[in-house]
Every structure is written in structure tokens, then in C-alpha cells.
Write a protein that holds these residues in place. Structure first.
Motif, mmCIF file in Angstrom:
data_model
loop_
_atom_site.group_PDB
_atom_site.id
_atom_site.type_symbol
_atom_site.label_atom_id
_atom_site.label_comp_id
_atom_site.label_asym_id
_atom_site.label_seq_id
_atom_site.Cartn_x
_atom_site.Cartn_y
_atom_site.Cartn_z
ATOM 1 N N ALA B 88 -128.266 -12.054 17.760
ATOM 2 C CA ALA B 88 -129.446 -12.678 16.737
ATOM 3 C C ALA B 88 -129.271 -14.201 17.270
ATOM 4 O O ALA B 88 -130.252 -14.664 17.208
ATOM 5 N N LYS B 89 -128.125 -14.817 17.437
ATOM 6 C CA LYS B 89 -127.845 -16.050 17.439
ATOM 7 C C LYS B 89 -127.074 -16.334 18.753
ATOM 8 O O LYS B 89 -125.851 -16.498 18.453
ATOM 9 N N PRO B 90 -127.577 -16.115 19.964
ATOM 10 C CA PRO B 90 -126.622 -16.378 20.940
ATOM 11 C C PRO B 90 -125.917 -17.764 21.214
ATOM 12 O O PRO B 90 -124.859 -17.944 21.552
ATOM 13 N N GLU B 91 -126.561 -18.756 20.498
ATOM 14 C CA GLU B 91 -126.058 -19.912 20.534
ATOM 15 C C GLU B 91 -124.454 -20.169 19.674
ATOM 16 O O GLU B 91 -123.942 -21.300 19.644
ATOM 17 N N LEU B 92 -124.244 -19.254 18.760
ATOM 18 C CA LEU B 92 -123.231 -19.439 18.066
ATOM 19 C C LEU B 92 -121.954 -18.811 18.692
ATOM 20 O O LEU B 92 -122.046 -18.031 19.701
ATOM 21 N N LYS B 93 -120.782 -19.607 18.172
ATOM 22 C CA LYS B 93 -119.443 -18.964 18.934
ATOM 23 C C LYS B 93 -118.809 -17.929 18.093
ATOM 24 O O LYS B 93 -118.511 -18.246 17.123
ATOM 25 N N VAL B 94 -118.926 -16.762 18.681
ATOM 26 C CA VAL B 94 -118.399 -15.608 17.630
ATOM 27 C C VAL B 94 -116.968 -15.225 18.270
ATOM 28 O O VAL B 94 -116.811 -14.884 19.359
ATOM 29 N N ILE B 95 -116.109 -15.202 17.241
ATOM 30 C CA ILE B 95 -114.809 -14.798 17.439
ATOM 31 C C ILE B 95 -114.372 -13.822 16.362
ATOM 32 O O ILE B 95 -114.486 -13.914 15.271
ATOM 33 N N THR B 96 -113.773 -12.715 16.852
ATOM 34 C CA THR B 96 -113.067 -11.816 16.125
ATOM 35 C C THR B 96 -111.662 -11.625 15.910
ATOM 36 O O THR B 96 -111.050 -12.056 16.720
ATOM 37 N N VAL B 97 -111.023 -11.300 14.784
ATOM 38 C CA VAL B 97 -109.839 -11.193 14.415
ATOM 39 C C VAL B 97 -109.563 -9.811 13.945
ATOM 40 O O VAL B 97 -109.999 -9.698 13.059
ATOM 41 N N MET B 98 -108.663 -9.038 14.664
ATOM 42 C CA MET B 98 -108.260 -7.754 14.415
ATOM 43 C C MET B 98 -106.827 -7.469 14.320
ATOM 44 O O MET B 98 -106.463 -8.106 15.228
ATOM 45 N N GLY B 99 -106.541 -6.591 13.813
ATOM 46 C CA GLY B 99 -105.172 -5.887 14.024
ATOM 47 C C GLY B 99 -105.080 -4.777 15.046
ATOM 48 O O GLY B 99 -106.473 -4.546 15.563
ATOM 49 N N ASP B 100 -103.942 -4.341 15.341
ATOM 50 C CA ASP B 100 -103.935 -2.970 16.336
ATOM 51 C C ASP B 100 -104.473 -1.741 15.894
ATOM 52 O O ASP B 100 -104.979 -1.467 16.606
ATOM 53 N N GLY B 101 -104.324 -1.626 14.502
ATOM 54 C CA GLY B 101 -105.001 -0.213 13.989
ATOM 55 C C GLY B 101 -106.141 -0.712 13.899
ATOM 56 O O GLY B 101 -107.203 0.404 14.329
ATOM 57 N N ASP B 102 -106.746 -1.590 13.372
ATOM 58 C CA ASP B 102 -108.175 -2.001 13.282
ATOM 59 C C ASP B 102 -109.091 -1.994 14.673
ATOM 60 O O ASP B 102 -109.935 -1.360 14.812
ATOM 61 N N ALA B 103 -108.382 -2.724 15.503
ATOM 62 C CA ALA B 103 -108.985 -2.668 17.046
ATOM 63 C C ALA B 103 -108.924 -1.433 17.785
ATOM 64 O O ALA B 103 -109.690 -1.194 18.819
ATOM 65 N N THR B 104 -107.912 -0.575 17.668
ATOM 66 C CA THR B 104 -107.530 0.081 18.794
ATOM 67 C C THR B 104 -107.365 1.860 18.180
ATOM 68 O O THR B 104 -107.534 2.824 19.051
ATOM 69 N N ALA B 105 -107.289 1.768 16.873
ATOM 70 C CA ALA B 105 -107.380 3.379 16.377
ATOM 71 C C ALA B 105 -108.979 3.340 15.755
ATOM 72 O O ALA B 105 -109.768 3.847 16.417
ATOM 73 N N ILE B 106 -109.203 2.941 14.658
ATOM 74 C CA ILE B 106 -110.492 3.173 14.007
ATOM 75 C C ILE B 106 -111.337 2.744 14.909
ATOM 76 O O ILE B 106 -112.839 2.999 14.700
ATOM 77 N N GLY B 107 -111.139 1.192 15.258
ATOM 78 C CA GLY B 107 -112.269 0.538 16.149
ATOM 79 C C GLY B 107 -112.136 0.672 17.551
ATOM 80 O O GLY B 107 -113.030 -0.013 18.283
ATOM 81 N N GLY B 108 -111.499 1.572 18.041
ATOM 82 C CA GLY B 108 -111.029 1.664 19.511
ATOM 83 C C GLY B 108 -112.283 1.969 20.312
ATOM 84 O O GLY B 108 -112.595 1.386 21.271
ATOM 85 N N ASN B 109 -113.425 2.716 19.755
ATOM 86 C CA ASN B 109 -114.408 2.923 20.469
ATOM 87 C C ASN B 109 -115.323 1.799 20.615
ATOM 88 O O ASN B 109 -116.007 1.485 21.804
ATOM 89 N N HIS B 110 -115.427 0.899 19.533
ATOM 90 C CA HIS B 110 -116.135 -0.460 19.831
ATOM 91 C C HIS B 110 -115.349 -1.494 20.579
ATOM 92 O O HIS B 110 -115.972 -2.100 21.437
ATOM 93 N N LEU B 111 -114.163 -1.282 20.754
ATOM 94 C CA LEU B 111 -113.319 -2.186 21.612
ATOM 95 C C LEU B 111 -113.761 -2.090 23.165
ATOM 96 O O LEU B 111 -114.189 -2.881 23.598
#
Lengths: 378, 281
Positions: B88-111
């Protein structure tokens, strides 16, 4: 001036065009029959206008992406069918509690699970109301014709923007795939509502402090108003809270912003109800069969009319009550085992005889079936 | 990198948010927060242009303390929200902060799909090898044999290598550090933020409360010493014989490559689509 041109349009196409007319400028989706035509149409239309379109890895990602786009100021939509709609439920609740404008199209097919792909059904009526966990308000619209697909998509965007809440457009396989002649309105005839933005300078800004409308003026991300967005219950500043004196007013406002404007959220269409002794209450593709049943019934001397529900949540209590008053009989035909007839009975409160006619064989209810039910009951 | 003055970091904290923070005393997340703030200041970004997006878990609480646009999303879905914001706004600097379960279990597909798509997002993945907030259940990065509240007899599944997974899935930039190696962490975060495309920084952090205690790893200080003992610059680690590598953890820039970035390729599609539309009129 050129005469408006009639077009032959499919229900799903009309939803895509309605979205564009309403100012939709962001779409994320995932393929699923019978909703894919919406995503396909948007994949052509959005890049041509320079707007983001993306096919995500699943429906959870699609709605997440849409919420992100909406927070950044876009008017967003996603489209799916039953299995995908189930996957979206958690984030639908997020959009509700974080007050993010969002339009979700659910083109109903037979369920539960993979169910009856892709025959028509109306089994997601209660899921659209109660699918996400936790008590929450919901706005759900339900078209029965291609023209209504166009019109109600615009309404869905306007209400999502005005109330800062997700709005579900509950279509069904028949309405989605049917083609009808429609004359689309000129752009200047369409009312488009955009979300209100803060008018105070950033230093004075309290994101969730509201006026009498109870609807917050949340700033789009990246426009100088830095605040916190969360799915946790939050205080007026947006920060998580568990204090009872902040939690209770929060929920009261979340429900109040819808209930305070309840009268604006009723959309029904009465058909030959004035002198009717019997009323059919119907929605979606079933309302088409009901309209035909009224026409045929009238030719045969039956005093029957129909009330079509175009908004089903919040349940349009007042017009349903009016339609039931003084009638000998009410019939609620639907492609499930009684999801709306239960609501009608609740509103009726025992005054009129309310019959349900549920059908779950993957096909539409026919006008003959409706007339047969009315004759039996006579 | 010259040291960033403390008062500058102080300026990036959100002071109308009630401190103290939610984390256990000795948690590595506070060190990461400091490191992230220094990298942001050092990157010369405007607060209004930064969006911090998190999922659910201890790491999910990090953005609320930072005076930028902050979005605390649902469990595992931070990258999907971040994708929407960036599109939506490519000019923004987007940074995500996730945990290991967050990023690689429930969110593994998105990663893996975010890495494949290579949208310009920085993903910080805090790896403490457990689900800390919920009490120490096993996560996709819990080592084989370790104890967890849902693995009382020892964990029986092999673990993910987050950095290798992100690299294989197509990220432009992949780096690993620990909350012990703070100077390196500051630099890696800065590099990831500056790099166009999807950048992953895996940050090893101790959860002495819910992982260390169950596995008798000692205090928070003991766990930090373990990072010091095992951490090795990746350049040196690559020179080790195969048999010796498992004893050390390679740290530093693991992958840094120039790949097509999603936003730029999408812009070209928009141009082509609008030209075709005009030609059709």
C-alpha cells in the motif's frame, strides 16, 4: 448525453466492478471456486490502475494483507468461499477489534468442510455473524441479483469505511455465476464514503477517543500520526489494557458504534406485501425463487408477498416485524436447516405462524416447492 | 559504526506507554530493542516512515515500546500484514519482529512465501528455541532431545535452521547474531534495513525462565556465556572441517545477494497493464 448502456454481467464480475466504483484500490485473494472470477477480474483491473493486487499463499494471508493495506489507507477487498472464509475468521475478529475497514466477499457453496463443491448453499449465514471468536458486532449484506451485487458491494465499502469495521458480502454460487442484463449507474450517481481522518495535530491526537458517533478517526499509517494498533483490548491511546474501567467502555463503544446507527443498516425490499395474507421472507438466490412464487401465486389467486433481506446482520428486526404483522402465515425458504427462520421466529415472538423450508441437496429451491409449502399450510 | 548517543535512543522510546516492559528480568528482548533502536537511528530514518509489525508472543510486545507506527497482529501473521502495508505504501520502511514459533511454526508458510516474493521487508526473528510466553512448550527450533513442557521425556523432532530456511526460500539478505554479540547485532540490523528485498536477521536469545530452567542450562548469565563460547564469525566457521562445525554457531552475514524485488517488478506490470488499457481504448 449518451444513453446508459445495458451490459450482460456475471454476479462475480459485478462485485469486482462495484468494488472499483466504490474506490477499491487494493486487493489480495486466493483462488477458490465459486469466487475466483472476482480475484481474476481484479488481477486485470488493479495493475491497469496502478493499484496493488496480490495472490497470497492462503486465505489467512489474504485477509492479513488486506488489513495491512487498509491500515496504510487503502480501500481493500478480498473474496473467497466457505473453506477460505473459515480460515479468515481469526483475522476478521482482528479487523473488528482494531477497527479496520475491510470488505470480505464470501460466495457460499455447500459445506461444511470441502462439502459440495461447488453447488449452491446458504449455510454460512450464522458463520458470517458468529464465525470469529468472542462477542462482537457484525455487518453482513446479501445480494440476490447481479445488479444488487454491484450495488451492495458499494454499500459494503461505504459502511466499512464509515463504521471502521469489516463488512461481509454474502453471495452464493447461483448469484455469483448467473449472468443478467444490468445498466450500471454513472459514476456521479454513486455515493462514495471514505473514512474520516484526524483533524487535530499529531501532538493532540488520541487515536481511539471518539465523538458522539463512537467511531474513531484512525490515521492512515505513515502520515505523521504514530500510534499503536493491536488485537488486544486497548485504552483510548491504543495501548493494551486489562483494567475493568477501561475494558468495559471499550466493548460498549465497539457495539455502540453499530447499534447507535442500527436504523441506517437495514436494507430490505418488499414485494407485493401491501394486501398479502402470507409473506415469504427470503435472501440471496432463494429470494429469486420466492419472487417467482409470488408472481405465480398471485395469478392463481393466492394473496402472497415477499420481503427480501439484503442486509442480514444486524438482523433487520423492524422491517421483519412489520412484514409479519397481521399475516396469517410466514414462510422462510433457505438452503440450510433454518439459520434465518430461527431469527424470524425470534423476532415474531409467537404472533404469526412461521414455517421454515430448508433444503440441502445442492440445488436451488424452486417456486413450485415454495407454492407447495404454502398450499400445504393453508 | 560510531556509538549512537543514549539520549537519541531515549527519544525513540514511547514514554506515554507504561514502563516497565512485560519481559522477564534478564530476557534478551530488551537488548534486541536497544539494538534495533540504535540501528534505526543510525539508518537516518524518520520515525513517521517506520512501521514495526509483530505477531504474538514475548517478541510481539516489542513494537509497542517504540515511538513509530506500530502494529501488533495475530499469531504468525505479522508478515502478511507487513506485506499489505508495504504494497500500500512502498515508501514506508516495514520491519517485522517475530519469535521462532511465530515465524516458523504457525507463520512458516508466510515466511517462505515472503522470502520467495522478496518484497522489501526486514524480518527480525528472535529464536529462543521455545514458546516462552505460554510456558515453555517445544517449538520448531527446540533442539532434538531437549525438554519442554510438552516434551517431558525429551523432544523427538529435528529442528529448523531459520537462516538456512530463509535463504533457501529466496531471501536477499540473511544474517544471524545473538543478544550477546550486540555490536555485531547493531551492524547486521542496520545492513538488513538498508538492503532492498527481503532481509532476515535471526537473533538467538536466551529464555532462561522457560527453556533454560527445564533443561538445566543455568542462569541467564550462563546462557549468555554459552552464546559467547559457541558463536563464531561465519567466515571462520566455513574454514572449519565438516566434523567440527556442529560445535559452533556461525554468526554474521550468511547471504547477501541482489535479486529482483517484488515492488519493482510489480511496478513494471502496472506500466504494461495501463499501456495495454490505453491501447485498447
Amino acid at each position: 448525453m449518451a444513453k446508459p448502456r445495458a451490459q450482460l454481467l456475471q454476479g462475480n464480475e459485478a462485485i469486482a466492478l462495484g468494488a472499483l466504483a466504490a474506490g477499491c484500490n487494493f486487493f489480495a485473494g486466493y483462488p477458490i471456486t465459486p469466487a475466483s472470477e472476482i480475484t481474476e477480474r481484479m488481477s486485470r483491473e488493479m495493475p491497469a490502475r496502478g493499484y496493488p493486487f496480490i495472490q497470497m499463499e492462503d486465505e489467512i494471508a489474504s485477509i492479513g494483507c488486506c488489513i495491512g493495506g487498509s491500515l496504510a489507507g487503502k480501500k481493500v477487498m478480498t473474496a473467497t468461499s466457505g473453506p477460505g472464509f473459515s480460515l479468515m475468521q481469526e483475522n476478521l475478529g482482528y479487523a473488528c477489534i482494531a477497527e479496520v475497514p475491510l470488505v470480505v466477499v464470501n460466495v457460499m457453496r455447500g459445506g461444511p468442510s470441502t462439502g459440495l463443491p461447488t453447488n449452491v448453499a446458504q449455510g454460512d449465514v450464522q458463520q458470517a455473524r458468529w464465525g470469529t471468536h468472542g462477542d462482537h458486532p457484525a455487518i453482513v449484506l446479501c445480494p440476490a441479483t447481479v445488479a444488487q451485487c454491484y450495488e451492495l458491494t458499494i454499500t459494503a465499502f461505504n459502511w466499512a469505511e464509515r463504521f471502521r469495521t469489516p463488512v461481509v458480502l454474502l453471495s452464493d454460487e447461483v448469484v455469483a455465476h448467473m449472468r443478467e442484463k444490468v445498466v450500471l449507474p454513472e459514476p456521479h450517481e454513486i455515493e462514495v464514503i471514505d473514512r474520516r481522518q484526524p483533524t487535530v495535530p499529531p501532538d493532540w491526537y488520541v487515536p481511539y477517543k471518539t465523538d458522539g458517533s463512537l467511531i474513531p478517526q484512525l490515521a492512515n499509517l505513515g502520515e505523521g500520526y504514530r500510534y499503536h494498533v493491536t488485537g488486544l483490548v486497548h485504552d483510548e491511546r491504543g495501548f493494551p489494557t486489562r483494567r475493568a474501567d477501561e475494558v468495559e467502555p471499550f466493548y460498549n463503544r465497539l457495539f455502540g458504534k453499530i447499534s447507535r446507527h442500527f436504523a441506517d443498516l437495514e436494507r430490505v425490499k418488499a414485494y407485493q406485501l401491501d394486501d398479502a395474507e402470507m409473506v415469504i421472507i427470503a435472501y440471496g438466490c432463494t429470494a429469486r425463487a420466492a419472487a417467482a412464487a409470488v408472481r405465480i401465486g398471485r395469478e392463481r389467486g393466492l394473496k402472497v408477498g415477499m420481503l427480501q433481506l439484503m442486509s442480514i446482520w444486524p438482523f433487520p428486526r423492524r422491517p421483519v416485524e412489520e412484514a409479519l404483522t397481521g399475516k396469517r402465515l410466514a414462510l422462510v425458504p433457505e438452503l440450510n436447516m433454518g439459520q434465518i427462520s430461527r431469527e424470524v421466529k425470534r423476532v415474531n415472538d409467537g404472533r404469526t405462524q412461521v414455517l421454515r423450508h430448508g433444503k440441502m441437496d445442492g440445488s436451488m429451491i424452486t417456486p413450485d416447492e415454495i407454492l407447495g409449502r404454502l398450499r400445504e399450510a393453508k | 559504526m560510531p556509538p549512537v548517543h543514549r539520549s537519541v535512543v531515549y527519544d525513540w522510546l514511547r514514554h506515554d506507554k507504561k514502563f516497565p516492559h512485560v519481559w522477564c528480568p534478564g530476557c534478551g528482548l530488551g537488548i534486541l530493542l536497544g539494538s534495533l533502536l540504535r540501528s534505526l537511528v543510525e539508518s537516518g530514518l524518520d520515525k513517521n516512515q517506520v512501521v514495526l509489525v509483530s505477531g504474538i508472543g514475548c517478541s510481539g510486545r516489542l513494537p509497542v515500546y517504540v515511538d513509530v507506527n506500530s502494529v501488533h497482529t495475530t499469531h504468525g501473521r505479522a508478515l502478511t500484514f507487513a506485506t499489505g502495508i508495504k504494497l500500500a505504501k512502498p515508501e514506508l520502511k516495514v520491519i517485522t519482529v517475530m519469535g521462532d514459533g511465530d515465524a516458523t511454526a504457525i507463520g512458516g508458510n508466510h515466511l517462505i512465501h515472503a522470502a520467495r516474493r522478496n518484497l522489501d521487508i526486514t524480518a527480525i526473528i528472535v529464536n529462543n528455541q521455545t514458546y516462552g510466553m505460554t510456558g515453555g512448550q517445544y517449538s520448531p527450533t527446540t533442539p532434538l532431545g531437549a525438554k519442554a513442557t510438552t516434551a517431558p521425556y525429551g523432544h523427538r523432532e529435528p529442528s529448523f535452521d531459520i537462516s538456512a530456511l530463509s535463504a533457501t526460500a529466496g531471501a536477499s539478505f540473511v544474517a544471524r547474531s545473538t543478544v550477546y554479540h550486540v555490536t555485531q547485532l547493531d551492524q547486521l540490523l542496520g545492513q538488513a534495513i538498508a538492503k532492498p528485498g527481503f532481509g532476515v536477521v535471526e537473533v538467538l536469545s536466551p529464555c532462561h525462565t522457560n527453556f533454560g530452567r527445564q533443561n538445566r542450562l543455568g542462569s541467564q548469565v550462563d546462557m549468555m556465556k554459552e552464546f559467547k563460547r559457541k558463536g563464531m564469525r561465519v567466515e571462520r566457521w566455513r574454514e572449519l572441517p565438516e566434523g567440527k562445525r556442529a560445535e559452533s554457531i556461525p554468526l554474521g552475514v550468511l547471504v547477501d545477494r541482489d535479486l529482483p524485488v517484488f515492488g519493482q517488478s510489480y511496478d513494471r506490470i502496472c506500466d504494461a497493464a495501463s499501456r495495454r488499457g490505453e491501447a485498447g481504448k
